[in-house]
Design a protein around this motif. Structure first.
Motif, PDB file in Angstrom:
ATOM      1  N   ASN A 171      73.887   5.004  27.380  1.00 43.56           N
ATOM      2  CA  ASN A 171      73.293   4.175  26.342  1.00 43.56           C
ATOM      3  C   ASN A 171      72.299   3.174  26.910  1.00 43.56           C
ATOM      4  OD1 ASN A 171      74.769   5.430  24.300  1.00 43.56           O
ATOM      5  ND2 ASN A 171      76.471   3.961  24.460  1.00 43.56           N
ATOM      6  N   GLN A 172      72.512   2.755  28.155  1.00 46.62           N
ATOM      7  CA  GLN A 172      71.618   1.772  28.773  1.00 46.62           C
ATOM      8  C   GLN A 172      70.330   2.413  29.274  1.00 46.62           C
ATOM      9  OE1 GLN A 172      71.792  -1.497  28.945  1.00 46.62           O
ATOM     10  NE2 GLN A 172      69.998  -1.773  30.289  1.00 46.62           N
ATOM     11  N   PHE A 173      70.449   3.547  29.971  1.00 47.28           N
ATOM     12  CA  PHE A 173      69.290   4.141  30.638  1.00 47.28           C
ATOM     13  C   PHE A 173      68.760   5.392  29.945  1.00 47.28           C
ATOM     14  CE2 PHE A 173      71.502   1.759  33.948  1.00 47.28           C
ATOM     15  CZ  PHE A 173      70.466   0.972  34.420  1.00 47.28           C
ATOM     16  N   PHE A 174      69.488   5.936  28.984  1.00 49.51           N
ATOM     17  CA  PHE A 174      69.020   7.105  28.245  1.00 49.51           C
ATOM     18  C   PHE A 174      69.229   6.872  26.755  1.00 49.51           C
ATOM     19  CE2 PHE A 174      70.160   8.700  32.438  1.00 49.51           C
ATOM     20  CZ  PHE A 174      69.067   9.490  32.764  1.00 49.51           C
ATOM     21  N   PRO A 175      68.358   6.081  26.146  1.00 52.21           N
ATOM     22  CA  PRO A 175      68.471   5.875  24.703  1.00 52.21           C
ATOM     23  C   PRO A 175      68.226   7.190  23.957  1.00 52.21           C
ATOM     24  CG  PRO A 175      66.433   4.932  25.533  1.00 52.21           C
ATOM     25  CD  PRO A 175      67.235   5.324  26.727  1.00 52.21           C
ATOM     26  N   PRO A 176      68.618   7.282  22.700  1.00 50.26           N
ATOM     27  CA  PRO A 176      68.500   8.551  21.956  1.00 50.26           C
ATOM     28  C   PRO A 176      67.084   9.135  21.955  1.00 50.26           C
ATOM     29  CG  PRO A 176      69.870   7.008  20.741  1.00 50.26           C
ATOM     30  CD  PRO A 176      69.324   6.250  21.906  1.00 50.26           C
ATOM     31  N   SER A 177      66.064   8.303  21.838  1.00 49.31           N
ATOM     32  CA  SER A 177      64.690   8.828  21.811  1.00 49.31           C
ATOM     33  C   SER A 177      64.307   9.478  23.142  1.00 49.31           C
ATOM     34  CB  SER A 177      63.710   7.707  21.477  1.00 49.31           C
ATOM     35  OG  SER A 177      63.803   6.656  22.438  1.00 49.31           O
ATOM     36  N   LYS A 178      64.689   8.844  24.239  1.00 48.74           N
ATOM     37  CA  LYS A 178      64.395   9.412  25.559  1.00 48.74           C
ATOM     38  C   LYS A 178      65.177  10.691  25.788  1.00 48.74           C
ATOM     39  CE  LYS A 178      64.332   8.238  30.475  1.00 48.74           C
ATOM     40  NZ  LYS A 178      64.605   7.187  31.483  1.00 48.74           N
ATOM     41  N   THR A 179      66.422  10.711  25.376  1.00 52.61           N
ATOM     42  CA  THR A 179      67.234  11.922  25.525  1.00 52.61           C
ATOM     43  C   THR A 179      66.637  13.075  24.730  1.00 52.61           C
ATOM     44  OG1 THR A 179      69.235  10.602  25.846  1.00 52.61           O
ATOM     45  CG2 THR A 179      69.523  12.891  25.167  1.00 52.61           C
ATOM     46  N   THR A 180      66.166  12.792  23.541  1.00 52.28           N
ATOM     47  CA  THR A 180      65.559  13.845  22.713  1.00 52.28           C
ATOM     48  C   THR A 180      64.312  14.410  23.370  1.00 52.28           C
ATOM     49  OG1 THR A 180      66.396  12.791  20.698  1.00 52.28           O
ATOM     50  CG2 THR A 180      64.593  14.359  20.442  1.00 52.28           C
ATOM     51  N   ASN A 181      63.478  13.559  23.930  1.00 55.48           N
ATOM     52  CA  ASN A 181      62.260  14.024  24.593  1.00 55.48           C
ATOM     53  C   ASN A 181      62.585  14.876  25.819  1.00 55.48           C
ATOM     54  OD1 ASN A 181      60.614  12.700  22.743  1.00 55.48           O
ATOM     55  ND2 ASN A 181      60.517  10.830  23.971  1.00 55.48           N
ATOM     56  N   LEU A 182      63.569  14.453  26.600  1.00 56.28           N
ATOM     57  CA  LEU A 182      63.941  15.217  27.790  1.00 56.28           C
ATOM     58  C   LEU A 182      64.539  16.561  27.408  1.00 56.28           C
ATOM     59  CD1 LEU A 182      65.494  12.359  29.972  1.00 56.28           C
ATOM     60  CD2 LEU A 182      63.274  13.463  30.256  1.00 56.28           C
ATOM     61  N   ARG A 183      65.341  16.602  26.374  1.00 56.23           N
ATOM     62  CA  ARG A 183      65.916  17.874  25.922  1.00 56.23           C
ATOM     63  C   ARG A 183      64.825  18.817  25.410  1.00 56.23           C
ATOM     64  NH1 ARG A 183      71.238  18.602  24.368  1.00 56.23           N
ATOM     65  NH2 ARG A 183      70.466  19.677  22.500  1.00 56.23           N
ATOM     66  N   ASN A 184      63.840  18.266  24.736  1.00 56.08           N
ATOM     67  CA  ASN A 184      62.738  19.099  24.249  1.00 56.08           C
ATOM     68  C   ASN A 184      61.918  19.681  25.398  1.00 56.08           C
ATOM     69  OD1 ASN A 184      63.416  18.655  21.569  1.00 56.08           O
ATOM     70  ND2 ASN A 184      62.022  16.893  21.351  1.00 56.08           N
ATOM     71  N   GLU A 185      61.743  18.907  26.462  1.00 50.64           N
ATOM     72  CA  GLU A 185      61.013  19.424  27.624  1.00 50.64           C
ATOM     73  C   GLU A 185      61.753  20.598  28.268  1.00 50.64           C
ATOM     74  OE1 GLU A 185      60.061  16.429  30.435  1.00 50.64           O
ATOM     75  OE2 GLU A 185      58.857  15.232  29.043  1.00 50.64           O
ATOM     76  N   ILE A 186      63.069  20.516  28.290  1.00 51.43           N
ATOM     77  CA  ILE A 186      63.861  21.627  28.840  1.00 51.43           C
ATOM     78  C   ILE A 186      63.774  22.844  27.929  1.00 51.43           C
ATOM     79  CG2 ILE A 186      66.191  22.362  29.461  1.00 51.43           C
ATOM     80  CD1 ILE A 186      66.793  19.453  30.188  1.00 51.43           C
ATOM     81  N   THR A 187      63.930  22.632  26.638  1.00 56.57           N
ATOM     82  CA  THR A 187      63.926  23.747  25.689  1.00 56.57           C
ATOM     83  C   THR A 187      62.564  24.433  25.621  1.00 56.57           C
ATOM     84  OG1 THR A 187      65.585  22.576  24.355  1.00 56.57           O
ATOM     85  CG2 THR A 187      64.406  24.383  23.295  1.00 56.57           C
ATOM     86  N   ASN A 188      61.485  23.666  25.714  1.00 52.82           N
ATOM     87  CA  ASN A 188      60.130  24.209  25.590  1.00 52.82           C
ATOM     88  C   ASN A 188      59.496  24.523  26.948  1.00 52.82           C
ATOM     89  OD1 ASN A 188      60.295  23.817  22.778  1.00 52.82           O
ATOM     90  ND2 ASN A 188      59.583  21.693  22.978  1.00 52.82           N
ATOM     91  N   PHE A 189      60.303  24.642  27.976  1.00 53.89           N
ATOM     92  CA  PHE A 189      59.770  24.906  29.319  1.00 53.89           C
ATOM     93  C   PHE A 189      59.041  26.250  29.344  1.00 53.89           C
ATOM     94  CE2 PHE A 189      60.247  26.904  33.482  1.00 53.89           C
ATOM     95  CZ  PHE A 189      59.658  25.953  34.294  1.00 53.89           C
ATOM     96  N   GLN A 190      57.868  26.277  30.036  1.00 57.21           N
ATOM     97  CA  GLN A 190      57.086  27.490  30.210  1.00 57.21           C
ATOM     98  C   GLN A 190      56.465  27.488  31.602  1.00 57.21           C
ATOM     99  OE1 GLN A 190      56.471  30.273  28.394  1.00 57.21           O
ATOM    100  NE2 GLN A 190      57.921  29.616  26.811  1.00 57.21           N
ATOM    101  N   GLN A 191      56.471  28.650  32.220  1.00 56.03           N
ATOM    102  CA  GLN A 191      55.814  28.777  33.520  1.00 56.03           C
ATOM    103  C   GLN A 191      54.301  28.646  33.342  1.00 56.03           C
ATOM    104  OE1 GLN A 191      56.385  32.557  35.443  1.00 56.03           O
ATOM    105  NE2 GLN A 191      55.696  31.824  37.432  1.00 56.03           N
ATOM    106  N   ARG A 192      53.692  27.843  34.188  1.00 57.27           N
ATOM    107  CA  ARG A 192      52.261  27.632  34.094  1.00 57.27           C
ATOM    108  C   ARG A 192      51.497  28.832  34.631  1.00 57.27           C
ATOM    109  NH1 ARG A 192      52.814  21.536  36.572  1.00 57.27           N
ATOM    110  NH2 ARG A 192      53.638  20.526  34.669  1.00 57.27           N
ATOM    111  N   PHE A 193      50.206  28.893  34.251  1.00 59.44           N
ATOM    112  CA  PHE A 193      49.385  30.049  34.618  1.00 59.44           C
ATOM    113  C   PHE A 193      49.246  30.184  36.135  1.00 59.44           C
ATOM    114  CE2 PHE A 193      45.148  31.728  35.669  1.00 59.44           C
ATOM    115  CZ  PHE A 193      45.264  33.003  35.123  1.00 59.44           C
ATOM    116  N   ASP A 194      49.017  29.063  36.816  1.00 58.31           N
ATOM    117  CA  ASP A 194      48.787  29.086  38.256  1.00 58.31           C
ATOM    118  C   ASP A 194      50.032  28.674  39.041  1.00 58.31           C
ATOM    119  OD1 ASP A 194      48.766  26.520  37.309  1.00 58.31           O
ATOM    120  OD2 ASP A 194      47.150  25.821  38.615  1.00 58.31           O
ATOM    121  N   GLU A 195      51.199  28.837  38.454  1.00 56.87           N
ATOM    122  CA  GLU A 195      52.449  28.382  39.063  1.00 56.87           C
ATOM    123  C   GLU A 195      53.241  29.568  39.589  1.00 56.87           C
ATOM    124  OE1 GLU A 195      55.442  24.810  37.799  1.00 56.87           O
ATOM    125  OE2 GLU A 195      55.250  26.460  36.363  1.00 56.87           O
TER     126      GLU A 195
END
Length: 224
Positions: A35-59
């Motif tokens: 609750n101190q270091f991962f408020p709900p908004s930050k947790t939602t953004n981090l979860r979305n980054e994991i769910t929407n992960f895609q390999q980059r073209f030059d990666e």
């Protein structure tokens, strides 16, 4: 009891400021920390980054795997199961890397147990990294000059040729054709003033005679 020794910076200051006798269990500690270091908004953004992960073209495969693990570490309370993580990473890869994983698994990669899938991914990532290091070492030891692509080398040659041609044109002296004199009296290569066939006013008399003859011819032809 050991947890405080793993903290530093803002996290350690936060724990030291907590009132005493408010944290009795591990669940209490986890809940307050999140609750101190991962408020709900930050947790939602981090979860979305994991769910929407895609390999980059030059990666590369290993770079994509390292970046995916960084996203998981950035949100330790993401709540995704191990199977869900593997499915997300596999479907985010390009077709070549997916085929490589299926070949290493001897079939459908996701049909394997999660621990077997992780072993295959780690093995493939290490092999790719070792190959990249070997290629870099070979290039650096074989030549001290940087590698230039053929297109860049061709353009450099064209520019060099144009500059050299321009320099030669600026240095070459301009050739001026001398004006050759021609005598109107005898056709010789000298001025009419220096013509040996004329003497004094002879040239003027010849001109007057030519004009008189021309006027007579025009009159006989009926011209005014």
């Amino acid at each position: 009891m050991l947890f405080p020794f793993s903290l530093e910076g803002a996290a350690r200051i936060w724990l030291e400021k907590e009132p005493p006798r408010l944290i009795f269990t591990w669940d209490d500690l986890v809940s307050k920390f999140i609750n101190q270091f991962f408020p709900p908004s930050k947790t939602t953004n981090l979860r979305n980054e994991i769910t929407n992960f895609q390999q980059r073209f030059d990666e590369s495969f290993s770079e994509a795997w390292d970046r995916f693990k960084d996203l998981l570490r950035a949100c330790p309370h993401h709540g995704f199961s191990e199977l869900h993580q593997l499915d997300t990473f596999y479907n985010a890869l390009n077709s070549n890397d997916q085929d490589s994983l299926n070949s290493a698994a001897g079939g459908n990669f996701l049909d394997k147990m999660p621990r077997d899938c992780l072993a295959i991914i780690e093995s493939k990532s290490k092999v790719r990294c070792s190959r990249n290091k070997a290629i870099v070492a070979k290039v650096s030891t074989s030549s001290s000059t940087p590698c230039v692509s053929p297109d860049v080398a061709e353009h450099k040659d064209m520019v060099r040729a144009l500059l050299l041609d321009k320099k030669n044109q600026s240095q070459a002296p301009a050739t001026i054709k001398a004006v050759e004199e021609s005598c109107v009296t005898c056709g010789g290569a000298h001025s009419y003033r220096n013509c040996p066939a004329t003497d004094g006013n002879v040239y003027r008399d010849n001109i007057q005679e030519y004009v008189s003859q021309a006027a007579a011819v025009n009159y006989n032809q009926g011209n005014n």
